[in-house]
Design a protein around this motif. Structure first.
Motif, PDB file in Angstrom:
ATOM      1  N   THR A 184       0.794  -1.233   0.000  1.00  0.00           N
ATOM      2  CA  THR A 184       0.000   0.000   0.000  1.00  0.00           C
ATOM      3  C   THR A 184       0.825   1.281   0.000  1.00  0.00           C
ATOM      4  N   ARG A 185       2.024   1.240   0.569  1.00  0.00           N
ATOM      5  CA  ARG A 185       2.796   2.470   0.731  1.00  0.00           C
ATOM      6  C   ARG A 185       4.101   2.496  -0.062  1.00  0.00           C
ATOM      7  N   ILE A 186       4.700   1.349  -0.273  1.00  0.00           N
ATOM      8  CA  ILE A 186       6.053   1.323  -0.835  1.00  0.00           C
ATOM      9  C   ILE A 186       6.077   0.902  -2.303  1.00  0.00           C
ATOM     10  N   ARG A 187       5.472  -0.222  -2.621  1.00  0.00           N
ATOM     11  CA  ARG A 187       5.550  -0.744  -3.990  1.00  0.00           C
ATOM     12  C   ARG A 187       4.950   0.211  -5.035  1.00  0.00           C
ATOM     13  N   PRO A 188       3.792   0.846  -4.764  1.00  0.00           N
ATOM     14  CA  PRO A 188       3.266   1.779  -5.774  1.00  0.00           C
ATOM     15  C   PRO A 188       4.251   2.900  -6.102  1.00  0.00           C
ATOM     16  N   THR A 189       4.951   3.400  -5.071  1.00  0.00           N
ATOM     17  CA  THR A 189       5.924   4.471  -5.291  1.00  0.00           C
ATOM     18  C   THR A 189       7.108   3.976  -6.105  1.00  0.00           C
ATOM     19  N   VAL A 190       7.606   2.794  -5.764  1.00  0.00           N
ATOM     20  CA  VAL A 190       8.744   2.227  -6.488  1.00  0.00           C
ATOM     21  C   VAL A 190       8.358   1.919  -7.936  1.00  0.00           C
ATOM     22  N   GLN A 191       7.133   1.434  -8.158  1.00  0.00           N
ATOM     23  CA  GLN A 191       6.688   1.133  -9.515  1.00  0.00           C
ATOM     24  C   GLN A 191       6.554   2.395 -10.357  1.00  0.00           C
TER      25      GLN A 191
END
Length: 268
Positions: A184-191
């Motif tokens: 919810t917080r990390i993967r969307p930003t990295v993607q």
């Protein structure tokens, strides 16, 4: 004689249509005229001396590009779905057996790795000597041709998070919290930056993560891992002591085999 009268009639229709296009008659009447010509199998561009539409224009895709924090990686957005779920990482050609598109991209000289996200494709070049201006047009052509073919992008399963090593019920709750934060917080930003973070395990207070896509070899990946991901996980989950970057054993074997093959080719 009948054929001659038919041609005269069609010629008149063509001339009338050209006049309408020039004088701006009502669109409804224009559509009727176009429809009549189409029913009689007339090549409208030939009658009106208009340029023919190349077939490639029908298959045209507007592909956008986006720079990433890694200067060796560029994010390509084809404007359509790439993967229905998850992500797929192809660090070298030997890992691209399940994707015809990835295999085609590796045929472009200077391409080092390929990564699929939900709606993007990240391509990483081999080194600084390879100029993006030289390989981008070839990458555009490969992506456009592949999506125009209608073939499935992959015959394999997207890479999913692996299960953590065995533990008690409390560890399971911690792992669930870690995964929730990642999703919810990390993967969307990295993607958004053309990469992804894959959970590989939690043991003795250490969260094991695998960085893929543009994150691989990125100069700022260590900062992202420690100052970004680790700080966030520690803030919400006191049980987390450290975040560690890991590689799959199969990835290490494939990478070594690829490097050995590359070395042999250079020696020849």
């Amino acid at each position: 004689m009948a054929a001659s009268r038919c041609w005269v009639l069609l010629r008149q229709i063509g001339l009338r249509l050209r006049t309408e296009l020039q004088t701006g008659l009502q669109s409804k009447e224009k559509r009727q005229c176009f429809s009549l010509c189409a029913k009689r199998s007339i090549a409208i561009p030939a009658l009106l001396n208009l340029p023919r539409v190349n077939q490639l224009s029908v298959r045209h895709m507007f592909i956008q590009t986006q720079d990433t924090p890694n200067p060796s990686s560029v994010k390509f957005l084809p404007g359509r779905l790439v993967l229905e779920k998850g992500t797929l990482d192809f660090p070298n050609p030997s890992t691209a057996e399940c994707s015809a598109l990835a295999r085609a991209l590796f045929q472009v000289e200077g391409v080092k790795s390929v990564f699929y996200g939900p709606d993007f494709i990240t391509v990483t070049k081999t080194d600084e000597e390879v100029a993006w201006n030289d390989i981008k047009p070839k990458i555009f052509a490969v992506i456009t041709e592949f999506f125009a073919s209608g073939n499935p992008i992959t015959t394999g399963e997207p890479q999913t998070e692996s299960h953590h090593s065995g533990g008690d019920e409390e560890d399971d709750e911690i792992v669930a919290m870690i995964k929730e934060l990642l999703d919810t917080r990390i993967r969307p930003t990295v993607q958004e930056d053309g990469g992804d973070v894959i959970f590989k395990g939690f043991e003795d207070g250490v969260v094991k993560l695998k960085l893929v896509g543009s994150c691989t070899g990125c100069p700022s990946s260590t900062v992202t891992l420690k100052n970004g991901i680790q700080n966030m996980l520690q803030f919400y989950i006191p049980e987390v002591d450290e975040v560690e970057q890991v590689q799959d054993e199969v990835d290490e074997i494939n990478l070594q085999a690829y490097l050995d093959l590359e070395k042999k080719l250079k020696d020849q």
